[in-house]
Scaffold this motif. Sequence first.
Motif, PDB file in Angstrom:
ATOM      1  N   GLN A 191       0.851  -1.176   0.000  1.00  0.00           N
ATOM      2  CA  GLN A 191       0.000   0.000   0.000  1.00  0.00           C
ATOM      3  C   GLN A 191       0.894   1.236   0.000  1.00  0.00           C
ATOM      4  O   GLN A 191       2.032   1.185   0.440  1.00  0.00           O
ATOM      5  CB  GLN A 191      -0.915   0.016   1.226  1.00  0.00           C
ATOM      6  CG  GLN A 191      -1.948  -1.097   1.241  1.00  0.00           C
ATOM      7  CD  GLN A 191      -2.921  -0.994   0.078  1.00  0.00           C
ATOM      8  OE1 GLN A 191      -3.366   0.087  -0.284  1.00  0.00           O
ATOM      9  NE2 GLN A 191      -3.252  -2.139  -0.508  1.00  0.00           N
ATOM     10  N   PRO A 192       0.403   2.388  -0.487  1.00  0.00           N
ATOM     11  CA  PRO A 192       1.262   3.574  -0.577  1.00  0.00           C
ATOM     12  C   PRO A 192       1.814   3.997   0.784  1.00  0.00           C
ATOM     13  O   PRO A 192       1.089   4.031   1.780  1.00  0.00           O
ATOM     14  CB  PRO A 192       0.324   4.644  -1.141  1.00  0.00           C
ATOM     15  CG  PRO A 192      -0.750   3.891  -1.852  1.00  0.00           C
ATOM     16  CD  PRO A 192      -0.937   2.636  -1.054  1.00  0.00           C
ATOM     17  N   LEU A 193       3.111   4.299   0.803  1.00  0.00           N
ATOM     18  CA  LEU A 193       3.711   4.887   1.997  1.00  0.00           C
ATOM     19  C   LEU A 193       3.230   6.316   2.170  1.00  0.00           C
ATOM     20  O   LEU A 193       3.036   6.801   3.280  1.00  0.00           O
ATOM     21  CB  LEU A 193       5.240   4.881   1.880  1.00  0.00           C
ATOM     22  CG  LEU A 193       5.946   3.542   1.828  1.00  0.00           C
ATOM     23  CD1 LEU A 193       7.424   3.737   1.534  1.00  0.00           C
ATOM     24  CD2 LEU A 193       5.764   2.813   3.154  1.00  0.00           C
ATOM     25  N   ALA A 194       3.076   7.016   1.062  1.00  0.00           N
ATOM     26  CA  ALA A 194       2.652   8.412   1.085  1.00  0.00           C
ATOM     27  C   ALA A 194       2.094   8.773  -0.281  1.00  0.00           C
ATOM     28  O   ALA A 194       2.435   8.145  -1.294  1.00  0.00           O
ATOM     29  CB  ALA A 194       3.819   9.328   1.438  1.00  0.00           C
ATOM     30  N   THR A 195       1.248   9.778  -0.289  1.00  0.00           N
ATOM     31  CA  THR A 195       0.689  10.308  -1.533  1.00  0.00           C
ATOM     32  C   THR A 195       0.958  11.797  -1.593  1.00  0.00           C
ATOM     33  O   THR A 195       0.602  12.537  -0.675  1.00  0.00           O
ATOM     34  CB  THR A 195      -0.827  10.047  -1.618  1.00  0.00           C
ATOM     35  OG1 THR A 195      -1.062   8.640  -1.574  1.00  0.00           O
ATOM     36  CG2 THR A 195      -1.394  10.612  -2.916  1.00  0.00           C
ATOM     37  N   LEU A 196       1.632  12.228  -2.647  1.00  0.00           N
ATOM     38  CA  LEU A 196       1.943  13.639  -2.860  1.00  0.00           C
ATOM     39  C   LEU A 196       0.979  14.142  -3.920  1.00  0.00           C
ATOM     40  O   LEU A 196       1.016  13.704  -5.062  1.00  0.00           O
ATOM     41  CB  LEU A 196       3.395  13.807  -3.324  1.00  0.00           C
ATOM     42  CG  LEU A 196       4.440  13.018  -2.525  1.00  0.00           C
ATOM     43  CD1 LEU A 196       5.823  13.200  -3.134  1.00  0.00           C
ATOM     44  CD2 LEU A 196       4.434  13.452  -1.071  1.00  0.00           C
ATOM     45  N   ALA A 197       0.103  15.065  -3.519  1.00  0.00           N
ATOM     46  CA  ALA A 197      -1.016  15.428  -4.385  1.00  0.00           C
ATOM     47  C   ALA A 197      -0.850  16.814  -4.979  1.00  0.00           C
ATOM     48  O   ALA A 197      -0.325  17.722  -4.357  1.00  0.00           O
ATOM     49  CB  ALA A 197      -2.321  15.351  -3.613  1.00  0.00           C
ATOM     50  N   GLY A 198      -1.311  16.974  -6.203  1.00  0.00           N
ATOM     51  CA  GLY A 198      -1.382  18.263  -6.866  1.00  0.00           C
ATOM     52  C   GLY A 198      -2.680  18.334  -7.640  1.00  0.00           C
ATOM     53  O   GLY A 198      -2.806  17.776  -8.721  1.00  0.00           O
TER      54      GLY A 198
END
Length: 752
Positions: A395-402
């Motif tokens: 599963q994603p460790l982190a999500t960087l969103a824009g």
Amino acid sequence: MASSPDGVISELLRDERPAGGREDRIAAAPPRGDDQAALARRMRRRAVGLGILAFLLAVAAIAALVAQQVADLQRRQQDGVALSLQLVATVLRHLDTDPDLAARAASEALRRTADAAPFVRGQAEDAARRALDASRLRLTLRGHTERVNAIAFSPDGALIASAGQDGTVRIRNAADGAAPAELRGHEGEARDLAFGPDGKTLASVGDDGRIILWDVVRGERLRELPRQPEPLNGVAFGPDGEIVATVGRSPVVRLWDADTGGLLANLTGHRAQVHAVAFSRDGRHLATAGSDSALRIWDLLSGRALHVLEGHADTVLAIAFSPDGRWLASAGEDRRARLWDVASGAAVRALPEQPGAVHAVAFSPDGGVLATGGSDGSARLWDTADCTRPAGECQPLATLAGEGNPVTDLAFDTAGTRLATTGTDGSVKLWDVGFGHAGAIRSLAFSPDGKRLATAATGTDATVWELGSGKVQHRLAGQAGTPSRVAWSPDGSRIATTELDGTTAIWDAAGERPPLLLRGHTGRVNGIAFSTDGHRVATAGRDGMVGVWDAASGARRLWLRTGAAALNCVIFSRDARSVLTAGADGGLTEWNAADGKRLRSLQQRGDEILDLALSPDGSLLATAGTDRIARLWGLTGGKPVRSLAGHAGAIDALVFSPDGRLLATAGRDRSARVWEVASGAERLVLPPQDGAVHAVAFSPDGRLLATGGDDRRVHFQPLDPGQVATALHERVADGLTDAECTRYLNRNPCPP
């Protein structure tokens, strides 16, 4: 009594009326002496009346003006408060979806509330802290007028190059985004680029079929390889810098001599245009992928395809080898990224489906993290080990969103602490991806000089980080592989870690010598502490035992059974003559560190105590645990002097500030809090985290607080609001645009 303005006017008019009729006015006799005196009196009264009238009119005008100014001021203040609260709401709405917008709105809210009422200022500061904590965005680079198609860091990490739909290639300083060179040579879109291994040459390809090699130092065209008759999609340098591979609308993969421009080989096998190309680090393999939904791994010595990898349901847009050459990652229009075993060609894992096409993949330099970027505007970080292990969670460790800005490409810097992403809006964003962990963070500690941070996390080795860069300095590989606590020696030369198997290790902080192992506990060691002189180490375990050890030789100086209950923590007194222990039964006891005699029991039984902390002057002891209350004890009398209530869950960790004026607590309610020791007042509640907070530490200068927990990330929070404003200002180059003010604040143009 003062006359009213109306009364004065009436009297003046009366004085103006003549005594006689018209004939008297026409043929008036010369005035006598008494008439002259009367006239003079009337004139004086008239002058006085006019003066009073002017004064009263002036007062009335001033009063009206002041009233208007007060009303205007109140309206402006009310409008300013409304605008500030609109900015705060904008921050909170976009923390997850558009951190750049949230940071700019927070910076503007701080600016506008500098002199606002405490409530309004507090709302702005809280929003700013949340924006600072939620956003990993460090820098936004602009300059391309259209979509950015490709991004790459130079091998030394000093430069970052981008290729755009506007036909330009831009080279910038990776630290501050300064643009030393704008390279023009393509007649259409610049599609892809790649640095040579020496960092002095940059190759770019485009829709015009050109393959241009650029001199990075001088920012000039070095030479061109033979122009192709079709648009080109991808380019890659071999690891020795002697081979350049290109792919494009043709299904043929071409290999070129980088120096002479001679064609070395045509690799055939794809059935449609090829979108991506990548060399393995050892130069033995080349991977390609394209519109036929298949990947091919080529042996460069023979020129034949070793494996044809099938699994994607649509066009494959991006590929990347792991640094060790073991794995190949791919991504495409079927909304999935996939991992493959390079040696066997076997499919290893299909990552969870994403909301849209996945345009980019990249491995971190150590191979531990895989990044993917997609059309939904997000870049996701994945743990490589979890995703390649058969039973791994992946599963994603982190999500960087824009928000609203699809990611077209991405790349890690050479340290693995920053990730660059490109978007359709012409921007390049640099994200901080340092201090990430594969498991929950259980403990953390600053080095005494404040330049390094040691962390212990579930499922991984203890790690020493450089604070300035976020780079991993080294990992402390213990036998059990899962440290539970870390502690620095007072001089910063050694680090102590505890393991689940009951082992304690004392490491050379520089990572140059093997660790000194302390064995004796039969279960997990929960507590560890150095004495103030650094000569001894105390340990406490689930087995109810306390050990005091010589930090230099590892010899055991004391082995004490405190009771049947598991121990969670241990600390030395300021003079190191005694140790204090606490554990699962709520007992709080002080023991002689030399012979193990019980000196006193501050509390015999109670709710479980999870952590202890001693004030810098040694006068106060802080305890916290499952009852959700932090307590301060006076060590002279051995009695509680203050209770600090506010957490909604168990408190796992606490620590005094270096000056002893503040106490920080971290809890399972996802919060960390800062308290005034003297008054017990809650000074600050830090932004909530995505899970329980297990660890907290002050920097040696007391200006920074670090926390860590179940969200597997170290959070850094400046304590002073001015530092928050400065940190935000460093991250955002511009304020809100007029279009953003119209959309989010209902104001156009943006208020000054």
